[in-house]
Design a protein around this motif. Structure first.
Motif, short mmCIF file in Angstrom:
data_model
loop_
_atom_site.label_atom_id
_atom_site.label_comp_id
_atom_site.label_asym_id
_atom_site.label_seq_id
_atom_site.Cartn_x
_atom_site.Cartn_y
_atom_site.Cartn_z
N ASN A 189 45.79 29.46 45.96
CA ASN A 189 46.63 30.59 46.35
C ASN A 189 47.22 30.33 47.73
O ASN A 189 46.75 30.87 48.74
CB ASN A 189 45.80 31.88 46.35
N THR A 190 48.24 29.50 47.80
CA THR A 190 48.91 29.19 49.06
C THR A 190 50.40 29.51 48.94
O THR A 190 50.91 29.67 47.82
CB THR A 190 48.73 27.72 49.45
N ARG A 205 54.25 28.88 39.98
CA ARG A 205 52.90 29.38 40.19
C ARG A 205 51.90 28.27 39.89
O ARG A 205 52.20 27.32 39.16
CB ARG A 205 52.61 30.60 39.31
N VAL A 210 42.99 30.10 39.73
CA VAL A 210 43.52 29.94 41.08
C VAL A 210 42.39 30.20 42.08
O VAL A 210 41.66 31.18 41.96
CB VAL A 210 44.69 30.92 41.33
N GLN A 212 41.08 30.47 46.25
CA GLN A 212 41.55 30.79 47.59
C GLN A 212 41.50 29.54 48.48
O GLN A 212 40.63 28.68 48.32
CB GLN A 212 40.68 31.89 48.22
N HIS A 291 47.54 32.35 52.81
CA HIS A 291 47.50 32.83 51.43
C HIS A 291 48.90 32.98 50.84
O HIS A 291 49.85 33.34 51.53
CB HIS A 291 46.79 34.18 51.34
N GLY A 292 48.98 32.75 49.53
CA GLY A 292 50.19 33.01 48.78
C GLY A 292 50.17 34.41 48.19
O GLY A 292 49.49 35.31 48.71
N ARG A 293 50.84 34.58 47.08
CA ARG A 293 50.99 35.91 46.47
C ARG A 293 50.01 36.16 45.33
O ARG A 293 50.17 37.11 44.56
CB ARG A 293 52.42 36.08 45.96
N PHE A 294 48.94 35.34 45.24
CA PHE A 294 48.04 35.42 44.09
C PHE A 294 46.66 35.96 44.45
O PHE A 294 45.67 35.65 43.79
CB PHE A 294 47.91 34.03 43.44
N ASP A 295 46.58 36.77 45.50
CA ASP A 295 45.28 37.29 45.93
C ASP A 295 44.58 38.08 44.84
O ASP A 295 43.35 38.08 44.75
CB ASP A 295 45.44 38.18 47.17
N GLU A 297 44.34 37.57 41.71
CA GLU A 297 43.65 36.77 40.69
C GLU A 297 42.83 35.63 41.27
O GLU A 297 42.02 35.03 40.55
CB GLU A 297 44.65 36.20 39.69
N ALA A 298 43.01 35.30 42.53
CA ALA A 298 42.33 34.14 43.11
C ALA A 298 40.85 34.41 43.30
O ALA A 298 40.43 35.50 43.66
CB ALA A 298 42.97 33.77 44.44
#
Length: 338
Positions: A189-190, A205, A210, A212, A291-295, A297-298
């Motif tokens: 998740n970056t 994606r 995914v 962290q 962090h990317g936008r997948f917090d 689900e990560a």
């Protein structure tokens, strides 16, 4: 790290590099932050200082060998030496191979592969006279297993793998005290999935599951202080991919062809022009963080990563358990004979 190890991290302005710099700082390190993006570097430096470390910001494009050598000299001038060098900077193009221009493919290769080569050369220049130091190559499951839509990135990661193995053999042959190791990472998740130059209809994606970036950072820090292991695998998906590729690569070819085009896209608009030619925080002055936008689900933990980092301890435990079991069996047998 009572005396504050001197650590260089490339690609330190965001993602894994950002999380890694913070993880070293939490152990009291003096951290040199190398990247192009000035906003991200400034924010990373602030995080390092707040975590208990000391930060040095060096704005550099790692595809420029002379600039990387100069950056290494800046670190030595400021901190006296270099204990750990972490190669992490990269860029990418998210598209079928035939839709990537020669200049774009060359640029990905120069940053993602030659950036590691130039960083390693700069690190060795300062480590070899001291006969100590560790170089950590941040890799990927894609260093062994190519997937669709990422031919330039996969090619660069494969090249890093071969280069690092060759270098490791040379260091072992010479009896050098300098160590090199590689950390193979899963989908993370970056912010990279909003940075890659994307020519696909969907938004880029990572393939699930995914993880962290802090999981990757812990592995990199561990590898830096346990470099006798030639490489570390992070995440169950990495282990499964590398094992499957070793056992049945042809089957995996067909599986990835059938599933991975869709698995690497989701609905939504592309968020920007990417960071291929300029830093993602350039004209907008925005810090993207680790962090990317997948917090949502990560995952924050990886049992496989823990097992990888504690393999020796587990081995001792298994031996002790086996010895204990044999002792119980032997005692039981003696009692029966008695």
């Amino acid at each position: 790290m009572k005396h504050g190890k001197v650590v260089v991290v490339t690609g330190a302005s965001g993602g894994v590099g950002r999380a890694t710099a913070r993880a070293f700082a939490e152990r009291g390190a003096r951290v040199a932050l190398l990247a192009r993006g000035r906003e991200g570097l400034a924010a990373a430096a602030d995080e390092v200082e707040r975590a208990g470390g000391e930060a040095l910001v060096v704005s550099v494009d790692v595809s420029d060998a002379k600039a990387v050598e100069d950056a290494a000299q800046q670190v030595v001038d400021a901190f006296g030496h270099i204990d750990v060098w972490v190669n992490n900077a990269f860029t990418g193009v998210f598209a079928p191979f035939t839709e990537i221009t020669p200049d774009e493919f060359r640029r990905v290769t120069e940053v993602t592969y030659l950036g590691y080569v130039f960083g390693t050369r700069a690190a060795l220049r300062h480590m070899q006279p001291r006969d100590r130091g560790t170089i950590v190559q941040v890799g990927s499951a894609l260093a062994y297993r190519g997937i669709p839509l990422q031919s330039a990135y996969c090619g660069a990661k494969h090249a890093i793998q071969g280069f690092n193995e060759s270098l490791r053999c040379e260091l072992l042959h010479s009896g050098s005290g300098v160590r090199t190791t590689m950390v193979q990472l899963p989908g993370l998740n970056t912010p990279q999935f909003d940075w890659v130059l994307n020519r696909m209809p969907g938004r880029a994606r990572p393939v699930a599951p995914v993880y962290q970036p802090e999981i990757a950072a812990r592995a990199v820090v561990h590898a830096a202080f346990h470099p006798r292991r030639r490489e570390y695998w992070v995440g169950g998906s990495t282990a499964a991919t590398l094992i499957a590729n070793a056992v049945m690569p042809g089957v995996l070819d067909r599986y990835l062809a059938r599933t991975n085009i869709e698995a690497q896209q989701e609905e939504g608009e592309h968020s920007g022009p990417g960071n291929l030619w300029a830093p993602a925080d350039g004209p907008h002055g925005r810090d993207h963080g680790a962090h990317g936008r997948f917090d949502d689900e990560a995952v924050h933990r990886s049992p496989q990563d823990w097992l990888s980092r504690n393999r020796a301890r587990m081995g001792v435990g298994l031996v002790a358990a086996a010895a204990g079991a044999l002792g119980v069996v032997a005692t039981s047998g003696l009692r029966r004979r008695g």
